[in-house]
Design a protein around this motif. Structure first.
Motif, mmCIF file in Angstrom:
data_model
loop_
_atom_site.group_PDB
_atom_site.id
_atom_site.type_symbol
_atom_site.label_atom_id
_atom_site.label_comp_id
_atom_site.label_asym_id
_atom_site.label_seq_id
_atom_site.Cartn_x
_atom_site.Cartn_y
_atom_site.Cartn_z
ATOM 1 N N GLY A 1 -8.557 43.296 -88.410
ATOM 2 C CA GLY A 1 -7.430 42.458 -88.051
ATOM 3 C C GLY A 1 -7.572 41.916 -86.638
ATOM 4 O O GLY A 1 -7.298 40.757 -86.373
ATOM 5 N N LEU A 2 -8.031 42.765 -85.745
ATOM 6 C CA LEU A 2 -8.203 42.347 -84.360
ATOM 7 C C LEU A 2 -9.238 41.233 -84.242
ATOM 8 O O LEU A 2 -9.045 40.259 -83.528
ATOM 9 N N LEU A 3 -10.313 41.420 -84.980
ATOM 10 C CA LEU A 3 -11.369 40.404 -84.972
ATOM 11 C C LEU A 3 -10.799 39.030 -85.287
ATOM 12 O O LEU A 3 -11.156 38.033 -84.668
ATOM 13 N N ALA A 4 -9.914 39.026 -86.255
ATOM 14 C CA ALA A 4 -9.355 37.758 -86.709
ATOM 15 C C ALA A 4 -8.609 37.053 -85.587
ATOM 16 O O ALA A 4 -8.498 35.837 -85.565
ATOM 17 N N GLY A 5 -8.110 37.840 -84.639
ATOM 18 C CA GLY A 5 -7.388 37.254 -83.529
ATOM 19 C C GLY A 5 -8.306 36.511 -82.576
ATOM 20 O O GLY A 5 -7.927 35.515 -81.975
ATOM 21 N N GLU A 6 -9.517 36.988 -82.455
ATOM 22 C CA GLU A 6 -10.461 36.328 -81.562
ATOM 23 C C GLU A 6 -11.084 35.135 -82.285
ATOM 24 O O GLU A 6 -10.707 34.831 -83.388
ATOM 25 N N ASN A 7 -12.036 34.530 -81.684
ATOM 26 C CA ASN A 7 -12.641 33.399 -82.374
ATOM 27 C C ASN A 7 -14.035 33.723 -82.902
ATOM 28 O O ASN A 7 -14.885 32.879 -83.053
ATOM 29 N N THR A 8 -14.219 34.990 -83.190
ATOM 30 C CA THR A 8 -15.495 35.426 -83.759
ATOM 31 C C THR A 8 -15.595 35.014 -85.223
ATOM 32 O O THR A 8 -14.696 35.310 -85.996
ATOM 33 N N PRO A 9 -16.668 34.358 -85.604
ATOM 34 C CA PRO A 9 -16.830 33.994 -87.017
ATOM 35 C C PRO A 9 -17.261 35.230 -87.808
ATOM 36 O O PRO A 9 -18.223 35.896 -87.439
ATOM 37 N N PHE A 10 -16.552 35.534 -88.850
ATOM 38 C CA PHE A 10 -16.945 36.701 -89.645
ATOM 39 C C PHE A 10 -16.416 36.596 -91.067
ATOM 40 O O PHE A 10 -15.484 35.853 -91.348
ATOM 41 N N VAL A 11 -17.046 37.339 -91.952
ATOM 42 C CA VAL A 11 -16.558 37.462 -93.323
ATOM 43 C C VAL A 11 -16.531 38.944 -93.678
ATOM 44 O O VAL A 11 -17.226 39.744 -93.080
ATOM 45 N N VAL A 12 -15.717 39.278 -94.652
ATOM 46 C CA VAL A 12 -15.510 40.675 -95.007
ATOM 47 C C VAL A 12 -15.723 40.882 -96.493
ATOM 48 O O VAL A 12 -15.290 40.067 -97.306
ATOM 49 N N TRP A 13 -16.393 41.958 -96.826
ATOM 50 C CA TRP A 13 -16.438 42.352 -98.226
ATOM 51 C C TRP A 13 -15.213 43.195 -98.488
ATOM 52 O O TRP A 13 -14.940 44.162 -97.771
ATOM 53 N N GLY A 14 -14.485 42.850 -99.493
ATOM 54 C CA GLY A 14 -13.334 43.687 -99.790
ATOM 55 C C GLY A 14 -12.271 42.961 -100.577
ATOM 56 O O GLY A 14 -12.517 41.917 -101.187
ATOM 57 N N LEU A 15 -11.106 43.530 -100.549
ATOM 58 C CA LEU A 15 -10.004 43.013 -101.326
ATOM 59 C C LEU A 15 -9.429 41.764 -100.668
ATOM 60 O O LEU A 15 -9.115 41.767 -99.485
ATOM 61 N N PRO A 16 -9.269 40.719 -101.430
ATOM 62 C CA PRO A 16 -8.611 39.545 -100.893
ATOM 63 C C PRO A 16 -7.193 39.938 -100.484
ATOM 64 O O PRO A 16 -6.515 40.655 -101.204
ATOM 65 N N ASP A 17 -6.786 39.512 -99.337
ATOM 66 C CA ASP A 17 -5.451 39.874 -98.874
ATOM 67 C C ASP A 17 -4.810 38.631 -98.279
ATOM 68 O O ASP A 17 -5.168 38.188 -97.197
ATOM 69 N N GLU A 18 -3.883 38.103 -99.004
ATOM 70 C CA GLU A 18 -3.305 36.826 -98.603
ATOM 71 C C GLU A 18 -2.542 36.933 -97.285
ATOM 72 O O GLU A 18 -2.318 35.942 -96.606
ATOM 73 N N THR A 19 -2.133 38.126 -96.954
ATOM 74 C CA THR A 19 -1.366 38.270 -95.720
ATOM 75 C C THR A 19 -2.267 38.200 -94.494
ATOM 76 O O THR A 19 -1.799 38.042 -93.380
ATOM 77 N N LYS A 20 -3.553 38.335 -94.709
ATOM 78 C CA LYS A 20 -4.475 38.274 -93.577
ATOM 79 C C LYS A 20 -4.938 36.842 -93.381
ATOM 80 O O LYS A 20 -4.978 36.064 -94.327
ATOM 81 N N ASN A 21 -5.348 36.545 -92.185
ATOM 82 C CA ASN A 21 -5.820 35.195 -91.941
ATOM 83 C C ASN A 21 -7.335 35.125 -91.875
ATOM 84 O O ASN A 21 -7.899 34.295 -91.201
ATOM 85 N N TYR A 22 -7.981 36.044 -92.575
ATOM 86 C CA TYR A 22 -9.432 35.934 -92.661
ATOM 87 C C TYR A 22 -9.818 35.963 -94.129
ATOM 88 O O TYR A 22 -9.075 36.457 -94.972
ATOM 89 N N SER A 23 -10.999 35.446 -94.409
ATOM 90 C CA SER A 23 -11.362 35.346 -95.815
ATOM 91 C C SER A 23 -12.302 36.464 -96.210
ATOM 92 O O SER A 23 -13.085 36.953 -95.408
ATOM 93 N N THR A 24 -12.222 36.842 -97.433
ATOM 94 C CA THR A 24 -13.035 37.949 -97.922
ATOM 95 C C THR A 24 -13.775 37.529 -99.187
ATOM 96 O O THR A 24 -13.471 36.521 -99.804
ATOM 97 N N VAL A 25 -14.743 38.349 -99.538
ATOM 98 C CA VAL A 25 -15.411 38.226 -100.818
ATOM 99 C C VAL A 25 -15.352 39.603 -101.447
ATOM 100 O O VAL A 25 -15.632 40.595 -100.777
ATOM 101 N N GLY A 26 -14.956 39.687 -102.687
ATOM 102 C CA GLY A 26 -14.883 41.004 -103.306
ATOM 103 C C GLY A 26 -14.667 40.900 -104.803
ATOM 104 O O GLY A 26 -14.395 39.826 -105.328
ATOM 105 N N SER A 27 -14.828 42.031 -105.468
ATOM 106 C CA SER A 27 -14.670 42.050 -106.911
ATOM 107 C C SER A 27 -13.198 42.014 -107.294
ATOM 108 O O SER A 27 -12.321 42.354 -106.504
ATOM 109 N N ASP A 28 -12.986 41.630 -108.501
ATOM 110 C CA ASP A 28 -11.639 41.642 -109.039
ATOM 111 C C ASP A 28 -11.325 43.078 -109.454
ATOM 112 O O ASP A 28 -11.516 43.477 -110.603
#
Lengths: 352, 352
Positions: free
Chosen positions: A145-172
């Motif tokens: 979550g903290l990362l998302a606050g900075e301007n670091t480009p990143f992606v996460v493996w995991g559960l999509p979470d609409e409440t977060k402002n970062y994008s993820t890739v993960g299984s259904d």
DNA sequence: AAACTTATTGCAATCGATTGCAAAGCATCT
DNA sequence: AGATGCTTTGCAATCGATTGCAATAAGTTT
């Protein structure tokens, strides 16, 4: 036999001297810049090759403000104390490594076990990497979550979470849980144990799939059938013993007790394989007495006996998309969270 | 809401301006150089922290001609097409990652599947890394020999080879083979199948241990009992079927044929587990009809049924020593090839 | 032959941190 | 007061590659 090469690395300046041109010309020639005369280009390139010239990455990175490197951060369960452990994570890591190489990037790997933890700063701000890929076993980690606050480009493996402002890739995961449990119900199972820690968002999703399948079949969900444990065979074994021995299986090893689970849905194959060891030891027949479905489809599952039914995650696709999404982000494109399809792999542990 | 931070990274120059001192003073203060007045040092450090200053690694690397990064190269079997696959390699990789972090180094990882292959040049000459760690599945790779010709600092996981002029860290494979086979012989086994490809030097060493144990027991070595295969469960399964079905097991599934193997020594646990699947399917009892010993002691072996006897390699120690040896080499120390102890882990698959 | 393009090449600044050496500040001693 | 020595700080060069802009060379047009 004088060692006159000394270890002094050869630079553009050296090539320039040999070729009797300026450093800028060398630089351009080596990058095959059209503006340089073709003859000159080829001559410089030949000289560079002859002299085994290798570009100095540090200098290039400094000048270009780009590293051509992606940092991959593997979170891990603080409890279990293991770093890279689950075979599934490793498969994912492997495909990420391959895809990064294909895309011309180097991969800086870290396991958060020993890492200070301030990845955004350490890798991105200090220009060690152009971006980050974070993968973990579904744990919640405020650091993301903290990362998302900075301007670091990143992606996460995991559960999509609409409440977060970062994008993820993960299984259904919901669908995965649903497929596994529906399948078990279709086999006639009525009391399905769930082995998994719903503190992890991904596991919670699988549990939701579990509930959904029950609802659809008109079955009641018994919370007592759910057990929290780690992603290890050791825990799978231990809890299988707990749950399936105590008050569950009648003396003659047939399922007669009112509370007997007649099936097990384990949230990882490693857990399932551990549990299977207990069943074997206790002469509990699979799938006759307990049907089992795991999750991940790791290599070993096919070679278990009985072979393990499981929910296959598309690691290959996952790794590739993670990388491609990150690279898109680096180019400034907007990327969206992605949900990968899962698939039920029926094997002997749940055959009817 | 003006975004005036813009993404312009803060540098030493900025800190210098704020602190009203020169850049050199900032640089020294941040590295806690005693020569700078303590008050000044602390003031500068505080300012740097406040402003979230992060050193630019590229600039630092360029100036210092050092990267604080080690490249880890994972060779893999061209045939099997898998990159990071064997669980054993992964454990090793994990301990290397941890140890590197502890020692303050970053780890650049590459699987040779997609890598161009000219690691010495790519990683070392171009200053992406200070040294290399090469690990592979015992394959011979001429590229390692070539590396040795250059002045690239590197260490290799594998078989000590006195004819080479580079140092390695690896298990005592001969002893491993010897321990496994002696144990089987002690259990009364007389015809022990060997599953492993002796084109790999490490596997050849295990085969030598196999022979040594036979000689010591006064048994003749039958080359026909040796099978070349990959480090995969798939191959283990396939070849178990080949070897143990054809002309070996009599119709009533007891061992009566003259050429029946009565034991199996597999050079990896993955292979052994694959073979065990075949034995289960064919109702060949373990260890009554076939005793089995594997190699590596991967996590899954304990949870197989029957649990798999195996030769445990000390991955933890191996990873740590690889890293420490490389760092010593970077300091100019002379390091020597190291042979790690192995250990027989007796489990059910070979109990008497 | 002058004017003008166009194709090639080089000069010099830049990226950010580090460090040898010189200089300045300050106190102590003769 | 002047000399001496120590502490602290700054100047300027350096690491190697890249690139905007200027300069030169070569060819074309009028």
């Amino acid at each position: 036999m004088v060692k006159n090469e000394m270890k002094k690395a050869i630079t553009i300046k050296d090539i320039a001297k040999i070729a009797q041109v300026s450093e800028s010309t060398v630089s351009r020639a080596l990058r095959n810049n059209e503006v340089i005369n073709k003859k000159t280009r080829e001559r410089v390139q030949a000289i560079a090759k002859e002299n085994n010239f290798k570009i100095n990455a540090a200098a290039r990175n400094l000048r270009l403000q780009k590293t051509n490197t992606i940092a991959v951060i593997i979170l891990f369960n603080e409890k279990s104390g293991q770093s890279i452990s689950d075979p599934f994570m490793l498969e994912l890591l492997g495909t990420i490594a391959d895809e990064l190489t294909i895309q011309g990037y180097d991969m800086l790997l870290t396991t958060s076990k020993t890492t200070p933890g301030d990845w955004g700063n350490y890798y991105f701000e200090s220009k060690r990497a152009d971006g980050l890929i974070v993968i973990g076993q579904g744990e919640k980690d405020e650091r993301i979550g903290l990362l998302a606050g900075e301007n670091t480009p990143f992606v996460v493996w995991g559960l999509p979470d609409e409440t977060k402002n970062y994008s993820t890739v993960g299984s259904d995961n919901i669908k995965g849980g649903y497929l596994a449990v529906s399948h078990l119900i279709a086999q006639g199972c009525k009391r399905i144990a769930f082995f998994g820690d719903i503190k992890h968002p991904e596991i919670l999703a699988r549990w939701q799939g579990y509930q959904q399948a029950h609802k659809e079949a008109g079955l009641i969900v018994d919370e007592n059938l759910r057990t929290n444990l780690d992603f290890t065979s050791a825990d799978g074994y231990k809890h299988a013993k707990n749950v399936f021995s105590k008050n569950v299986i009648s003396a003659d090893a047939t399922f007669t007790g009112k509370n007997c689970p007649d099936a097990l849905f384990a949230v990882s194959d490693a857990i399932a394989l551990g549990a299977m060891k207990y069943f074997k030891e206790s002469d509990i027949r699979m799938p006759e007495q307990v049907s089992i479905v795991g999750f991940d489809d790791i290599a070993q599952s096919e070679y278990a006996h009985p072979s393990l039914s499981t929910i296959k995650q598309n690691t290959k696709q996952g790794g590739v998309i993670l990388v491609q999404n990150l690279l898109k982000k680096l180019k400034g494109e907007v990327i969206k969270t992605q949900l990968l399809e899962v698939e039920l792999v029926k094997r002997e542990s749940s055959a009817s």
